[in-house]
Scaffold this motif. Structure first.
Motif, PDB file in Angstrom:
ATOM      1  N   HIS A  72      44.057 -15.373  64.766  1.00  0.00           N
ATOM      2  CA  HIS A  72      45.078 -14.337  64.869  1.00  0.00           C
ATOM      3  C   HIS A  72      46.346 -14.883  65.518  1.00  0.00           C
ATOM      4  O   HIS A  72      46.315 -15.816  66.322  1.00  0.00           O
TER       5      HIS A  72
ATOM      6  N   ILE B 272      45.264   0.159  59.756  1.00  0.00           N
ATOM      7  CA  ILE B 272      43.856   0.311  60.128  1.00  0.00           C
ATOM      8  C   ILE B 272      43.359   1.679  59.669  1.00  0.00           C
ATOM      9  O   ILE B 272      43.920   2.709  60.035  1.00  0.00           O
TER      10      ILE B 272
ATOM     11  N   TRP C 260      37.568  -3.661  58.645  1.00  0.00           N
ATOM     12  CA  TRP C 260      38.602  -4.202  59.529  1.00  0.00           C
ATOM     13  C   TRP C 260      38.835  -3.281  60.718  1.00  0.00           C
ATOM     14  O   TRP C 260      39.178  -3.743  61.804  1.00  0.00           O
TER      15      TRP C 260
ATOM     16  N   TYR D 195      36.281  -4.260  63.219  1.00  0.00           N
ATOM     17  CA  TYR D 195      36.648  -5.511  63.895  1.00  0.00           C
ATOM     18  C   TYR D 195      37.614  -5.229  65.051  1.00  0.00           C
ATOM     19  O   TYR D 195      37.408  -5.693  66.188  1.00  0.00           O
ATOM     20  N   TYR D 196      38.678  -4.466  64.774  1.00  0.00           N
ATOM     21  CA  TYR D 196      39.670  -4.236  65.821  1.00  0.00           C
ATOM     22  C   TYR D 196      39.164  -3.276  66.891  1.00  0.00           C
ATOM     23  O   TYR D 196      39.577  -3.369  68.057  1.00  0.00           O
ATOM     24  N   ASP D 197      38.261  -2.378  66.548  1.00  0.00           N
ATOM     25  CA  ASP D 197      37.611  -1.546  67.574  1.00  0.00           C
ATOM     26  C   ASP D 197      36.853  -2.427  68.570  1.00  0.00           C
ATOM     27  O   ASP D 197      36.896  -2.200  69.783  1.00  0.00           O
TER      28      ASP D 197
ATOM     29  N   LEU E 257      37.473  -5.584  69.225  1.00  0.00           N
ATOM     30  CA  LEU E 257      38.453  -6.359  69.993  1.00  0.00           C
ATOM     31  C   LEU E 257      39.029  -5.532  71.132  1.00  0.00           C
ATOM     32  O   LEU E 257      39.158  -6.007  72.267  1.00  0.00           O
TER      33      LEU E 257
ATOM     34  N   ILE F  34      45.751  -0.962  70.747  1.00  0.00           N
ATOM     35  CA  ILE F  34      46.117  -1.074  69.338  1.00  0.00           C
ATOM     36  C   ILE F  34      46.320   0.332  68.802  1.00  0.00           C
ATOM     37  O   ILE F  34      45.412   1.166  68.837  1.00  0.00           O
TER      38      ILE F  34
ATOM     39  N   THR G  21      52.670  -6.647  66.607  1.00  0.00           N
ATOM     40  CA  THR G  21      51.537  -6.411  65.719  1.00  0.00           C
ATOM     41  C   THR G  21      50.740  -7.695  65.596  1.00  0.00           C
ATOM     42  O   THR G  21      51.221  -8.786  65.928  1.00  0.00           O
ATOM     43  N   PHE G  22      49.522  -7.563  65.149  1.00  0.00           N
ATOM     44  CA  PHE G  22      48.703  -8.735  64.860  1.00  0.00           C
ATOM     45  C   PHE G  22      48.849  -9.115  63.397  1.00  0.00           C
ATOM     46  O   PHE G  22      48.934  -8.256  62.509  1.00  0.00           O
TER      47      PHE G  22
ATOM     48  N   TYR H 134      39.255 -13.795  62.402  1.00  0.00           N
ATOM     49  CA  TYR H 134      38.724 -12.807  61.453  1.00  0.00           C
ATOM     50  C   TYR H 134      37.749 -13.521  60.530  1.00  0.00           C
ATOM     51  O   TYR H 134      38.114 -14.490  59.860  1.00  0.00           O
TER      52      TYR H 134
END
Length: 314
Positions: free
Chosen positions: A164, A195, A201, A204-206, A208, A216, A240-241, A268
């Motif tokens: 990332h 999202i 995905w 994944y970010y949850d 993180l 986020i 942003t990522f 990722y």
């Protein structure tokens, strides 16, 4: 329902003229008119209105058109299910600018003799259903999300761990950093309107956010990457990522910065999915290509990287 009449209807709708549809289908204009009339009798509605410019769809015709296309695609899939080796290899890549699209470009350059169709499905459930029906031969996804293991007939292998980066505008507090430790992002607003809850995905970010206490935000409509880049460029409190191999293009005046994230680097995990009984002769070639290119180039769970616990190790 007679597929010839449906095919004729779609050809006429696309061409806007019966004469052009007749030429495309290699039949007479009279045959096109008869088929459309027969379909209209079967449905009990008018599908076209004749105008000086040709044939325009009625409201009923507009409503029927997407379903007609679906009927033809279903027929194509039915034929392809017993003639798999005669059609292109179909691979799902989620989006056009992501790393997996680059993997498929590399595969195409290495094997130009293999016909290839690249499609873009929405989420892992859609992709798995398409794999099981034979509509596609392979898909790139992050697996397996918590509580949603893959069906037993779907196999997968991780092929790419993509690092990332933080994307900021020139006025952001971190814009001049050469790299950003993950812990330093706590308290900064990271905006990712793409999202969608329930997707792989989002899972994944949850994970993180839960592990590192990040903020986020996925609020607001997703107007696409151009609108996202415009907003990040103009808003010094937002970042942003993005991922390392995602291709982004923006106007020179935006002054955006792509900054590596470190200590640890979130990666990722892209996996290739396929049905274990898929008979397409090019699928083993794709798997072998990825085994010797993508995986070898990125390493396996490299030190200093992070992935969610639910992602299977190599």
């Amino acid at each position: 329902m007679d597929l010839d009449t449906v095919r004729t209807f779609v050809a006429a709708a696309d061409a806007g003229q019966f004469q052009e549809a007749a030429a495309e289908l290699a039949v007479t204009q009279q045959a096109v008119s008869k088929r459309i009339a027969a379909l209209e009798r079967d449905l009990g509605v008018r599908l076209f209105t004749r105008t000086p410019r040709g044939a325009e769809l009625t409201i009923d015709g507009q409503a029927f058109l997407p379903h007609a296309r679906d009927l033809l695609r279903s027929a194509e899939r039915a034929v392809a299910s017993v003639r798999t080796g005669r059609r292109p290899l179909r691979v799902d890549v989620i989006a056009s600018r992501v790393a997996t699209t680059g993997l498929m470009r590399g595969f195409h350059h290495a094997h130009p003799e293999i016909d290839l169709d690249v499609v873009m499905l929405f989420d892992i459930e859609t992709a798995v259903a398409a794999l099981r029906s034979g509509a596609i031969d392979a898909s790139f996804r992050a697996v397996a999300a918590p509580g949603r293991p893959l069906p037993e007939d779907i196999e997968s292998v991780r092929v790419l761990d993509e690092p990332h980066q933080l994307l900021t505008g020139p006025g952001h507090a971190l814009a001049r950093a050469r790299s950003v430790p993950l812990a330093q992002l706590v308290g900064h607003r990271i905006w990712m309107p793409g999202i969608v809850p329930g997707t792989e995905w989002a899972a994944y970010y949850d994970a993180l956010v839960a592990e590192f206490g990040l903020t986020i935000e996925a609020t607001g409509p997703n107007f696409g990457s151009d609108a996202l880049l415009d907003t990040v460029a103009d808003t010094p409190t937002l970042a942003t990522f993005t991922t390392e191999q995602t291709r982004l293009v923006w106007p020179t005046g935006h002054g955006l910065r792509r900054i590596p994230v470190t200590d640890p680097t979130p990666v990722y995990p892209h996996s290739l999915l396929w049905h274990r009984d898929n008979p397409h002769p090019a699928l083993p070639t794709l798997r072998a290509h990825l085994a010797t290119t993508a995986t070898a180039a990125t390493g396996h769970d490299a030190p200093g990287t992070w992935r969610p616990d639910w992602v299977l190790p190599y």
